[in-house]
Write a protein that holds these residues in place. Structure first.
Motif, PDB file in Angstrom:
ATOM      1  N   VAL A 156       0.913  -1.222   0.044  1.00 37.02           N
ATOM      2  CA  VAL A 156      -0.011   0.150   0.293  1.00 37.02           C
ATOM      3  C   VAL A 156       0.864   1.367  -0.037  1.00 37.02           C
ATOM      4  O   VAL A 156       0.325   2.561  -0.468  1.00 37.02           O
ATOM      5  N   LYS A 214       1.307   2.181  13.066  1.00 33.92           N
ATOM      6  CA  LYS A 214       0.311   2.977  12.687  1.00 33.92           C
ATOM      7  C   LYS A 214       1.163   4.303  12.377  1.00 33.92           C
ATOM      8  O   LYS A 214       2.044   4.496  13.065  1.00 33.92           O
ATOM      9  N   ILE A 223      -1.945   4.838   7.667  1.00 32.77           N
ATOM     10  CA  ILE A 223      -1.670   3.531   7.139  1.00 32.77           C
ATOM     11  C   ILE A 223      -1.450   2.542   8.547  1.00 32.77           C
ATOM     12  O   ILE A 223      -0.893   2.999   9.295  1.00 32.77           O
ATOM     13  N   THR A 224      -2.006   1.443   8.436  1.00 25.20           N
ATOM     14  CA  THR A 224      -1.981   0.658   9.805  1.00 25.20           C
ATOM     15  C   THR A 224      -1.488  -0.939   9.324  1.00 25.20           C
ATOM     16  O   THR A 224      -1.774  -1.539   8.396  1.00 25.20           O
ATOM     17  N   THR A 234      -0.748  -7.892   7.698  1.00 26.21           N
ATOM     18  CA  THR A 234      -1.421  -7.096   6.698  1.00 26.21           C
ATOM     19  C   THR A 234      -1.318  -5.690   6.851  1.00 26.21           C
ATOM     20  O   THR A 234      -1.420  -5.176   8.064  1.00 26.21           O
ATOM     21  N   THR A 236      -3.319  -1.828   5.646  1.00 28.89           N
ATOM     22  CA  THR A 236      -4.420  -0.945   5.140  1.00 28.89           C
ATOM     23  C   THR A 236      -4.214   0.215   5.027  1.00 28.89           C
ATOM     24  O   THR A 236      -3.412   0.777   5.826  1.00 28.89           O
ATOM     25  N   ASP A 237      -4.490   0.873   4.014  1.00 33.00           N
ATOM     26  CA  ASP A 237      -4.518   2.490   3.817  1.00 33.00           C
ATOM     27  C   ASP A 237      -5.888   3.186   3.888  1.00 33.00           C
ATOM     28  O   ASP A 237      -6.686   3.039   2.751  1.00 33.00           O
ATOM     29  N   THR A 238      -6.075   4.036   4.941  1.00 30.04           N
ATOM     30  CA  THR A 238      -6.961   4.487   4.875  1.00 30.04           C
ATOM     31  C   THR A 238      -7.124   5.978   4.555  1.00 30.04           C
ATOM     32  O   THR A 238      -6.085   6.886   4.873  1.00 30.04           O
TER      33      THR A 238
END
Length: 528
Positions: A156, A214, A223-224, A234, A236-238
Motif C-alpha cells: 500500500v 500505525k 496506514i495501519t 496485513t 491497510t491504507d485509510t
C-alpha cells in the motif's frame, strides 16, 4: 529346681483361650496406627492451646487483626493449611478469622504476573538516513517481525518514500527476560504464557512480539499494519475524505508581504503561490511600502478533524500599491493547458521574465559600480544580489533552454538560460542544482532549477542574478519586457463570464483579517 538345656530356649507363652491371633483386631499394625493418631492429635491440640493462651487480651478493635499478628497463631495456620497430611488439612482456622495469603503466596503471585506478557505502545521517529527496519530493530522489534511488517506495507505504500521526521506508533507484547527459566522451572506451565516463555528461553532472542504499526505518510492517509491470526502481517491504507473550505483573507502590509500574510493566518504554500503570481508585475524589494494592502480568495482542503491537508486554487488576488490596485483572476482557457492569471481586461500577468527569481528576497547589492568586498577595489557589478538563506529555491525567470550548468570560477555553481530573441538570464553562487538538468534541458517559467548558496567568490549566502540582451548584461530591475498574451473573441467572453462568477463569490464571502479556526468550524458542521 528345674534346669534348662541349651537346645530349649526360654519362651513365654501367654495364656489365651480365645480365638486365634489371626482373628484379633488388635494386631501390631493396628496398635501403631492408634498410637500415631493419638500423638498427632496431642501435638495439634497443644499448638492450638498455645495459640489461644499467648494472645493478649483484646479490649477494643478488631479481634481478627490482633490475633493474626502472633507467631504461634501464624504457625498454627501454616501447619493446618500448608501440609499434605490429611489430619492437618482437616483442622480449620479459628472462627471469624479470614484466611490471608502468606508471603510465599504473594511472591508466587508476583512471579506469575511477571511472566505474563504486557502490551506496550511507543512512538518512534524516523531520523535522516535511517531505515524503518533499523528504527524498529533499535526499538527492540525482531528483524523477522520488522521485515515482515515492511513487506506487508509495501503493498500500500513504498518504504523508499518515507521521509525523515515521520512518526510511527508501534504496539507490541513484552515481558521480563527470563531466558532459560522455563527449562529449569517445572512450575512455569501457564498455558497463556507458553509462547512467550518459549521465545524467552532462547538466549539473545528478542523478547518482544510486534502487534501493529500505525503512521500517516500524509495528512489525508493513515496506514495501519497489523499482525494477522496466522502470525503474518496485513496493511491497510485509510484515505480521509477531505473537506474544502473557502477563505477570503487580507491584511495591511507591515514589513513584507510574506510576513504580513503569515500573521493573517494564510498557509505558507498559498503565500508562495501569491508571490509567484505578482512577481511578474511587482518588485517586492522596491515597490512595496508599509500601508499597502493585499487580498486573496482561495480554497483549502482539511481533514475531518480540521487539520490542513493541501492547497486548492487561488481564484483571485489583489495588491494595492501606492493606492493603485493590481487585480488578478484565475482562468483556464484549455482543460489540457495549465491555468493562468489575467487582469480584469483579459491580459495575461505573465511577462517574458520574472522580476524576482526567488521568494522573500531582499536586495543586498544593486546593478552598477561598487567596491568589491573580496577583491578590495571598485568595479562594475553586472547583476543584482538577493540576500536569501542557503537552500532557498531558485526559479527560472522565464521559459528557455539551459546553456550552461556547472562550476564557473568566481560565480561558483552557475546556471545560464537562453530565452530566445537575444534574451538570457544567469544565476550564481548556488549550493546545488535540481537533479536531472543538463545543457540543452528545456525549462518552464518559475520552474525550480537550483538552490541558493555561498559558493565561489562570495562573502555570504545570496543569489547573484543577471539578465542579458544580445550577450550584454543589463539592469534586471529596469528591463522592460513584453507582457503575455491578451485574450480575445470567445476566449475573452468566456473569461469575463468566469470573472463575474468569482466577483459574486467574493461579495458573498466575509473578509478574514485572521483566518478562522477551521477545526472548530468543521466540528460545528460548517463546510464553507
Amino acid at each position: 529346681m528345674n534346669r534348662r538345656t541349651e537346645s530349649s530356649p526360654l519362651t513365654f507363652e501367654p495364656e489365651w483361650t480365645g480365638p486365634t491371633p489371626d482373628a484379633t483386631p488388635f494386631n501390631n499394625d493396628n496398635r501403631w496406627t492408634v498410637l500415631s493418631t493419638s500423638i498427632s492429635a496431642l501435638i495439634v491440640g497443644s499448638i492450638a492451646w498455645l495459640a489461644v493462651n499467648t494472645m493478649p487480651p483484646v479490649t477494643g478493635g478488631n479481634v481478627e487483626n490482633a490475633s493474626r499478628g502472633f507467631l504461634p497463631y501464624r504457625l498454627f495456620l501454616q501447619l493446618t493449611q500448608g501440609g499434605t497430611n490429611a489430619l492437618f488439612a482437616s483442622v480449620a482456622p479459628m472462627p471469624g478469622v479470614q484466611q490471608q495469603p502468606t508471603g510465599l503466596d504473594r511472591a508466587a503471585n508476583a512471579e506469575r504476573a511477571a511472566k505474563r506478557p504486557s502490551i506496550e505502545t511507543h512512538t518512534i521517529t524516523l531520523d535522516a538516513g535511517d531505515t524503518l527496519a533499523g528504527a524498529l530493530e533499535n526499538a527492540g522489534i525482531s528483524a523477522d517481525d520488522a521485515n515482515a511488517a515492511i513487506a506487508a506495507m509495501g503493498k500500500v505504500h513504498n518504504a523508499r518514500s518515507l521521509r525523515a521526521g515521520t512518526e510511527f506508533e508501534i504496539t507490541y507484547n513484552t515481558r521480563p527476560d527470563i531466558a532459560g527459566a522455563s527449562a529449569n522451572d517445572p512450575s512455569s506451565d501457564d498455558d497463556d504464557d507458553s509462547d512467550m516463555t518459549k521465545a524467552s528461553a532462547v538466549p539473545g532472542e528478542p523478547i518482544t512480539r510486534l502487534i501493529s504499526i500505525k503512521f500517516s505518510p500524509s495528512v489525508d492517509h493513515d496506514i495501519t499494519i497489523t499482525r494477522a491470526a496466522d502470525g503474518g502481517f496485513t496493511a491497510t491504507d485509510t484515505i480521509k475524505q477531505l473537506v474544502s473550505h473557502v477563505h477570503r483573507a487580507g491584511a495591511t502590509i507591515d514589513g513584507s508581504l510574506y510576513l504580513s500574510a503569515m500573521r493573517a493566518g494564510i498557509p505558507t504554500d498559498v503565500v508562495g503561490e501569491m508571490i509567484k503570481m505578482f512577481s511578474y508585475k511587482v518588485d517586492f524589494q522596491r515597490d512595496i511600502h508599509p500601508g499597502d494592502s493585499f487580498e486573496v480568495f482561495y480554497d483549502y482542503y482539511y481533514t475531518p478533524e480540521g487539520q490542513p491537508a493541501r492547497q486548492g486554487q487561488i481564484s483571485y488576488a489583489m495588491m494595492k500599491i501606492d493606492g493603485k490596485p493590481i487585480v488578478l483572476y484565475r482562468y483556464q482557457a484549455n482543460p489540457n493547458d495549465p491555468a493562468e492569471y489575467f487582469d480584469a481586461s483579459g491580459e495575461s500577468v505573465k511577462g517574458m521574465l520574472m522580476k524576482t527569481p526567488v521568494d522573500g528576497a531582499r536586495i543586498t547589492s544593486s546593478f552598477g559600480m561598487r567596491f568589491h568586498p573580496v577583491l578590495g577595489y571598485s568595479r562594475m557589478h553586472k547583476g543584482v544580489d538577493f540576500g536569501v538563506p542557503i537552500g532557498t529555491p531558485v526559479m527560472a525567470a522565464g521559459a528557455g533552454t539551459i546553456a550552461f550548468i556547472g562550476w564557473s570560477n568566481g560565480y561558483g555553481r552557475f546556471v545560464k538560460i537562453n530565452h530566445g530573441s537575444g534574451y538570457a538570464t544567469a544565476y550564481g553562487h548556488l549550493s546545488r542544482f535540481t537533479p536531472g538538468l543538463h545543457v540543452g534541458s528545456k525549462v518552464r517559467q518559475a520552474q525550480i532549477i537550483a538552490y541558493s548558496g555561498n559558493t565561489g567568490m562570495s562573502t555570504g549566502p545570496h543569489l547573484h542574478y543577471e539578465t542579458m540582451v544580445n550577450s550584454a548584461q543589463v539592469n534586471p530591475l529596469k528591463l522592460k519586457m513584453a507582457q503575455g498574451r491578451k485574450l480575445g473573441g470567445k476566449d475573452l467572453r468566456a473569461f469575463q463570464g468566469e470573472r463575474l462568477k468569482i466577483d459574486d463569490k467574493l461579495a458573498a464571502t466575509k473578509l478574514e483579517t485572521k483566518v478562522a479556526d477551521v477545526a472548530t468550524n468543521l466540528r460545528n458542521g460548517g463546510t464553507k
